[in-house]
Design a protein around this motif. Structure first.
Motif, PDB file in Angstrom:
ATOM      1  N   GLN A   1       0.826  -1.195   0.000  1.00 53.05           N
ATOM      2  CA  GLN A   1       0.000   0.000   0.000  1.00 53.05           C
ATOM      3  C   GLN A   1       0.863   1.250   0.000  1.00 53.05           C
ATOM      4  O   GLN A   1       1.928   1.279   0.603  1.00 53.05           O
ATOM      5  CB  GLN A   1      -0.902   0.030   1.248  1.00 53.05           C
ATOM      6  N   VAL A   2       0.407   2.253  -0.709  1.00 57.40           N
ATOM      7  CA  VAL A   2       1.075   3.552  -0.738  1.00 57.40           C
ATOM      8  C   VAL A   2       0.062   4.597  -0.298  1.00 57.40           C
ATOM      9  O   VAL A   2      -1.069   4.622  -0.767  1.00 57.40           O
ATOM     10  CB  VAL A   2       1.601   3.884  -2.138  1.00 57.40           C
ATOM     11  N   GLN A   3       0.472   5.433   0.625  1.00 60.57           N
ATOM     12  CA  GLN A   3      -0.378   6.526   1.076  1.00 60.57           C
ATOM     13  C   GLN A   3       0.123   7.826   0.470  1.00 60.57           C
ATOM     14  O   GLN A   3       1.346   8.062   0.406  1.00 60.57           O
ATOM     15  CB  GLN A   3      -0.373   6.632   2.600  1.00 60.57           C
ATOM     16  N   LEU A   4      -0.801   8.648   0.041  1.00 59.16           N
ATOM     17  CA  LEU A   4      -0.472   9.916  -0.601  1.00 59.16           C
ATOM     18  C   LEU A   4      -1.131  11.059   0.158  1.00 59.16           C
ATOM     19  O   LEU A   4      -2.315  10.965   0.522  1.00 59.16           O
ATOM     20  CB  LEU A   4      -0.973   9.916  -2.044  1.00 59.16           C
ATOM     21  N   ALA A   5      -0.379  12.125   0.380  1.00 57.34           N
ATOM     22  CA  ALA A   5      -0.910  13.271   1.114  1.00 57.34           C
ATOM     23  C   ALA A   5      -0.533  14.548   0.379  1.00 57.34           C
ATOM     24  O   ALA A   5       0.655  14.898   0.316  1.00 57.34           O
ATOM     25  CB  ALA A   5      -0.380  13.281   2.538  1.00 57.34           C
ATOM     26  N   GLU A   6      -1.528  15.237  -0.147  1.00 59.06           N
ATOM     27  CA  GLU A   6      -1.287  16.496  -0.848  1.00 59.06           C
ATOM     28  C   GLU A   6      -1.261  17.665   0.133  1.00 59.06           C
ATOM     29  O   GLU A   6      -1.920  17.635   1.175  1.00 59.06           O
ATOM     30  CB  GLU A   6      -2.377  16.772  -1.881  1.00 59.06           C
ATOM     31  N   SER A   7      -0.519  18.687  -0.244  1.00 61.17           N
ATOM     32  CA  SER A   7      -0.485  19.926   0.533  1.00 61.17           C
ATOM     33  C   SER A   7      -0.104  21.057  -0.407  1.00 61.17           C
ATOM     34  O   SER A   7       0.330  20.822  -1.540  1.00 61.17           O
ATOM     35  CB  SER A   7       0.509  19.834   1.693  1.00 61.17           C
ATOM     36  N   GLY A   8      -0.268  22.285   0.078  1.00 60.54           N
ATOM     37  CA  GLY A   8       0.159  23.440  -0.696  1.00 60.54           C
ATOM     38  C   GLY A   8      -0.953  24.189  -1.384  1.00 60.54           C
ATOM     39  O   GLY A   8      -0.708  25.224  -2.015  1.00 60.54           O
ATOM     40  N   GLY A   9      -2.170  23.684  -1.290  1.00 61.67           N
ATOM     41  CA  GLY A   9      -3.270  24.399  -1.904  1.00 61.67           C
ATOM     42  C   GLY A   9      -3.575  25.686  -1.168  1.00 61.67           C
ATOM     43  O   GLY A   9      -3.051  25.957  -0.089  1.00 61.67           O
ATOM     44  N   GLY A  10      -4.440  26.505  -1.772  1.00 57.62           N
ATOM     45  CA  GLY A  10      -4.816  27.762  -1.143  1.00 57.62           C
ATOM     46  C   GLY A  10      -5.504  28.668  -2.133  1.00 57.62           C
ATOM     47  O   GLY A  10      -5.947  28.235  -3.199  1.00 57.62           O
ATOM     48  N   MET A  11      -5.573  29.923  -1.754  1.00 56.03           N
ATOM     49  CA  MET A  11      -6.214  30.918  -2.592  1.00 56.03           C
ATOM     50  C   MET A  11      -5.166  31.869  -3.145  1.00 56.03           C
ATOM     51  O   MET A  11      -4.271  32.319  -2.409  1.00 56.03           O
ATOM     52  CB  MET A  11      -7.269  31.690  -1.792  1.00 56.03           C
ATOM     53  N   VAL A  12      -5.261  32.167  -4.427  1.00 58.71           N
ATOM     54  CA  VAL A  12      -4.282  33.033  -5.069  1.00 58.71           C
ATOM     55  C   VAL A  12      -4.992  33.851  -6.145  1.00 58.71           C
ATOM     56  O   VAL A  12      -6.006  33.420  -6.700  1.00 58.71           O
ATOM     57  CB  VAL A  12      -3.132  32.188  -5.677  1.00 58.71           C
ATOM     58  N   GLN A  13      -4.460  35.011  -6.432  1.00 58.55           N
ATOM     59  CA  GLN A  13      -5.027  35.826  -7.499  1.00 58.55           C
ATOM     60  C   GLN A  13      -4.579  35.316  -8.861  1.00 58.55           C
ATOM     61  O   GLN A  13      -3.514  34.683  -8.992  1.00 58.55           O
ATOM     62  CB  GLN A  13      -4.602  37.281  -7.341  1.00 58.55           C
TER      63      GLN A  13
END
Length: 122
Positions: A1-13
């Motif tokens: 099994q491989v677990q994936l965790a995204e990060s870095g999203g947000g709001m930008v102009q």
């Protein structure tokens, strides 16, 4: 099994930049290919980019070509998506995915992250 965790999203102009990260854990030695997809409200999942885990060859959707860059750091088991010149239509939940085999169907992936929201204001 491989677990994936995204990060870095947000709001930008519009016109701004964001870098998404996808941290992989578990049986990372089994990864053959990594990909990024996105899903905007009311729309289906859309392919964004992919990268081979070993050789680093890349491919992009026409809608992001020249603006987005996918890369990986095998030592950190992390895949990145650098997004520049963001547009309102890039607003979506972004998912990373891992494929454990060299599927001829490039949209076929075995493991998915939970997603990270990217919102681009016009």
């Amino acid at each position: 099994q491989v677990q994936l965790a995204e990060s870095g999203g947000g709001m930008v102009q519009a016109g701004g930049s964001l870098r998404l990260s996808c941290a992989c854990s578990g049986r990372t030695f089994s990864i053959y290919r990594m990909g990024w997809f996105r899903q905007a409200p009311g729309k289906g999942r859309e392919y964004v980019a992919r990268i081979s885990w070993s050789g680093g060859s890349t491919n992009y959707a026409d809608s992001v070509k020249g603006r987005f860059t996918i890369s990986r750091d095998n030592a950190k088991n992390t895949v990145y998506l650098q997004m520049n010149s963001l547009k309102f239509e890039d607003t979506a939940v972004y998912y990373c995915a891992a494929a454990f085999h060299p599927y001829s169907d490039y949209d076929r992936f075995d493991s998915w992250g939970q997603g990270t929201q990217v919102t681009v204001s016009s």
